[in-house]
Design a protein around this motif. Structure first.
Motif, PDB file in Angstrom:
ATOM      1  N   CYS A 235      -0.439   1.594  -7.962  1.00 28.41           N
ATOM      2  CA  CYS A 235      -1.169   1.734  -6.277  1.00 28.41           C
ATOM      3  C   CYS A 235      -0.453   0.244  -5.758  1.00 28.41           C
ATOM      4  O   CYS A 235      -0.841   0.691  -4.681  1.00 28.41           O
ATOM      5  CB  CYS A 235      -1.790   0.091  -7.762  1.00 28.41           C
ATOM      6  N   GLU A 236       0.642  -0.473  -6.296  1.00 33.40           N
ATOM      7  CA  GLU A 236       1.462  -0.949  -5.434  1.00 33.40           C
ATOM      8  C   GLU A 236       2.085  -0.286  -4.399  1.00 33.40           C
ATOM      9  O   GLU A 236       2.571  -0.336  -3.363  1.00 33.40           O
ATOM     10  CB  GLU A 236       3.173  -1.662  -5.940  1.00 33.40           C
ATOM     11  N   THR A 237       2.749   1.116  -5.234  1.00 33.85           N
ATOM     12  CA  THR A 237       3.545   2.042  -3.726  1.00 33.85           C
ATOM     13  C   THR A 237       2.640   2.439  -2.824  1.00 33.85           C
ATOM     14  O   THR A 237       3.355   2.204  -1.644  1.00 33.85           O
ATOM     15  CB  THR A 237       4.601   2.597  -5.207  1.00 33.85           C
ATOM     16  N   ILE A 238       2.020   2.584  -2.971  1.00 31.36           N
ATOM     17  CA  ILE A 238       0.854   3.403  -2.062  1.00 31.36           C
ATOM     18  C   ILE A 238       0.438   2.123  -1.471  1.00 31.36           C
ATOM     19  O   ILE A 238       0.197   2.404  -0.189  1.00 31.36           O
ATOM     20  CB  ILE A 238      -0.428   3.609  -2.885  1.00 31.36           C
ATOM     21  N   SER A 239       0.123   1.383  -1.964  1.00 38.30           N
ATOM     22  CA  SER A 239      -0.538  -0.312  -0.900  1.00 38.30           C
ATOM     23  C   SER A 239       0.861  -0.362   0.023  1.00 38.30           C
ATOM     24  O   SER A 239       0.352  -0.416   1.271  1.00 38.30           O
ATOM     25  CB  SER A 239      -0.873  -1.462  -2.110  1.00 38.30           C
ATOM     26  N   GLU A 240       1.891  -0.416  -0.187  1.00 39.54           N
ATOM     27  CA  GLU A 240       2.803  -0.237   0.591  1.00 39.54           C
ATOM     28  C   GLU A 240       3.461   0.577   1.475  1.00 39.54           C
ATOM     29  O   GLU A 240       3.420   0.320   2.783  1.00 39.54           O
ATOM     30  CB  GLU A 240       4.206  -0.578  -0.119  1.00 39.54           C
ATOM     31  N   ASP A 241       2.943   1.915   1.124  1.00 41.39           N
ATOM     32  CA  ASP A 241       3.255   3.223   1.853  1.00 41.39           C
ATOM     33  C   ASP A 241       2.358   3.144   3.194  1.00 41.39           C
ATOM     34  O   ASP A 241       2.041   3.312   3.746  1.00 41.39           O
ATOM     35  CB  ASP A 241       3.403   4.285   1.153  1.00 41.39           C
ATOM     36  N   SER A 242       1.117   2.626   2.890  1.00 39.06           N
ATOM     37  CA  SER A 242      -1.065   2.835   3.963  1.00 39.06           C
ATOM     38  C   SER A 242       0.044   1.281   4.686  1.00 39.06           C
ATOM     39  O   SER A 242       0.214   1.822   5.736  1.00 39.06           O
ATOM     40  CB  SER A 242      -1.692   2.672   2.709  1.00 39.06           C
ATOM     41  N   ARG A 243       0.209   0.319   4.084  1.00 36.26           N
ATOM     42  CA  ARG A 243       1.039  -0.805   5.173  1.00 36.26           C
ATOM     43  C   ARG A 243       1.675  -0.339   6.436  1.00 36.26           C
ATOM     44  O   ARG A 243       1.569  -0.554   7.294  1.00 36.26           O
ATOM     45  CB  ARG A 243       0.906  -1.916   3.998  1.00 36.26           C
ATOM     46  N   LYS A 271      -8.551   7.258 -10.995  1.00 29.87           N
ATOM     47  CA  LYS A 271      -9.503   6.863 -10.354  1.00 29.87           C
ATOM     48  C   LYS A 271      -8.824   6.018  -8.720  1.00 29.87           C
ATOM     49  O   LYS A 271      -9.050   6.210  -8.435  1.00 29.87           O
ATOM     50  CB  LYS A 271      -9.589   5.435 -10.542  1.00 29.87           C
ATOM     51  N   ILE A 272      -6.973   6.307  -9.076  1.00 27.71           N
ATOM     52  CA  ILE A 272      -6.300   5.254  -8.029  1.00 27.71           C
ATOM     53  C   ILE A 272      -6.532   7.079  -6.930  1.00 27.71           C
ATOM     54  O   ILE A 272      -6.459   6.437  -5.794  1.00 27.71           O
ATOM     55  CB  ILE A 272      -4.938   5.180  -8.356  1.00 27.71           C
TER      56      ILE A 272
END
Length: 499
Positions: A235-243, A271-272
């Motif tokens: 989740c943290e990695t996806i959030s950072e990549d999206s940001r 779910k993620i």
């Protein structure tokens, strides 16, 4: 000129590449050769002991000009080729993962070779396409996969050659779906996710699909999660990549990793993936076979959210290589990514969309009649026998694990979930390399003996030995013999270290 007339002409005219009676005669002899091989398989070193280039020294430098007797060919096979074979079907083979053969699988392979069709479309052999649809539905039902993966809806199954091909076609479908969905997204922004335990096939698929190497995220795992992918880290990695303006589009989870058979948490990862609008692929190449047993089916819980699911029937389900089963929920995604329709392949039933053309579900055009051997395995053995076959290997792995636990010199280093045991020989406290050389030497000692064949991995920086139980002929006596050899070699190495 030598043989420029009658004799040479006779040999050319006499050639009948597929003469029924010659096939019958030669076929009996080859089947006898194979049957004798299996009867004597334990007499061979499991790991071939030849040196690189050995065969070049003993075979002619050019092909024969004239026919040679089958007896001569089989004699060369026995004395020149067999020494260079590593015997994957030996009951003392414990390396990598199993690659099962069986009488049923062998017969199915023989029938496939006999028909020798190239079934790229329904028209080229209707039975090949339709039998594949049926057996893939049968296998999906044995695994209790969601109905969306069945041919009765928008999804369905297809037999690929390997799990590497399966993850590639899933990745290509996901890539094109994402690029169609948002034309402003460039391929250089697409990001793929897996763990550092995900099979290297994912990385290769990214290379082929044009995904930039730096956008293939193989997230770290540890013993704290038994080497499974941590949803929080994902989740943290996806959030950072999206940001930062990147586009997460593909997540590969594994049920039964190669190193230790770790199981990624499918419900959380699904779910993620859903929340992030990513394609969710589940790789159960090895452990999928075990999930036909009700007591192991829970490892697939969460597959409901997957877009694609893959398992290898050729690993642990008695179906001779190659037979990698891939299911997708939306077959149109595969077709859109992989279809070509040149004029010379056009036909009425395909154009009217009345049939499946499996050429559009895979990378190559041509394809073999692989479904025959899976059909033979299911019919000649039945699901109950296949379940008990899997259970037998898991019981043998449990037994080996108990033997390890009973010897304080050895340590089990990862949970045994299926039929793989990961362990190491504990090094003396003053070991400068944490026992790496000791365990490498142990691996070399047992493998060079020819009595058994093991492989290794690295977990948390430690060199680990693996015993994968799964060869069709393996019995308890083979486990005992392997354990005795390991103990004997370990004793010698520890005594040498103590000098």
């Amino acid at each position: 000129m030598e043989n420029c007339n009658g004799e040479d002409m006779k040999q050319r005219v006499a050639l009948k590449p597929m003469d029924a009676e010659q096939l019958r005669e030669y076929g009996h002899k080859v089947v006898d050769f194979v049957a004798d091989y299996y009867k004597s398989i334990e007499s061979f070193p499991v790991l071939s002991q030849v040196k690189p280039g050995y065969l070049k020294e003993i075979l002619p430098q050019s092909a024969p000009n004239h026919p040679e007797p089958l007896e001569d060919v089989l004699n060369d096979l026995q004395h020149k080729i067999v020494p260079g074979v590593t015997h994957w079907q030996s009951p003392n083979y414990f390396a990598y993962f199993p690659s099962n053969s069986s009488t049923a699988g062998f017969l199915g392979e023989m029938l496939s070779a006999g028909f020798n069709i190239v079934g790229f479309s329904w028209l080229t052999s209707p039975a090949a396409t339709e039998l594949e649809v049926i057996v893939m539905d049968w296998l999906a039902k044995m695994l209790k996969l969601p109905e969306q993966f069945l041919s009765s809806g928008n999804g369905g199954g297809v037999i690929q050659g390997t799990a590497s091909e399966a993850v590639l076609v899933a990745l290509l479908a996901a890539r094109d779906r994402t690029l169609r969905r948002d034309e402003s997204v460039g391929i250089d922004r697409l990001v793929v996710y897996g763990s550092d335990q995900t099979h290297s096939a994912l990385k290769k698929a990214c290379q082929i699909a044009g995904i930039h190497p730096k956008n293939c995220r193989l997230l770290p795992t540890s013993s704290s999660t038994n080497y499974a992918l941590n949803p929080k880290v994902l989740c943290e990695t996806i959030s950072e990549d999206s940001r930062t303006g990147l586009c997460p589009f593909f997540l590969c989870a594994t049920v039964g990793t190669t190193s230790s058979t770790a199981v990624d948490p499918l419900p959380a990862l699904g779910k993620i993936a859903k929340d992030s609008k990513m394609w969710f692929h589940v790789d159960a190449a090895y452990a999928g076979s075990a999930c036909i047993c009700p007591e192991y089916r829970h490892y697939l819980d969460g597959v409901e959210e997957a877009d694609s699911f893959n398992m290898n029937a050729h690993k642990w389900l008695l179906t001779n290589f190659d037979c990698s089963a891939l299911w997708v929920k939306d077959s149109n995604s595969l077709v859109q990514a992989l279809s070509t329709n040149p004029e010379f392949l056009k036909n009425k039933v395909s154009e009217e969309r009345l049939v499946i053309d499996y050429k559009d579900w895979q990378v190559p055009l041509g394809r073999r009649f692989r479904s025959l051997k899976l059909w033979m395995v299911m019919r000649l053995y039945g699901s109950e026998n296949l379940q008990n076959y899997i259970r037998g290997h898991i019981k043998l792995a449990e037994y080996f694990e108990q033997l390890l636990v009973g010897d304080p010199r050895f340590k089990v280093v990862a949970p045994r979930t299926f039929a793989l045991v990961c362990f190491r020989l504990e090094a003396p406290k003053n070991s400068p390399d944490n026992g790496e050389k000791l365990n490498r030497d142990l691996l070399e000692a047992v493998n060079s003996s020819g009595d058994i064949f093991l492989s290794h991995t690295v977990l948390s920086g430690q060199f680990i030995l693996r015993v994968a139980v799964g060869a069709p002929l393996t019995e308890e006596r083979h486990i005992k013999a392997a354990w005795k050899l390991l103990q004997e070699k370990a004793t010698l190495l520890l005594e040498q270290d103590a000098l």
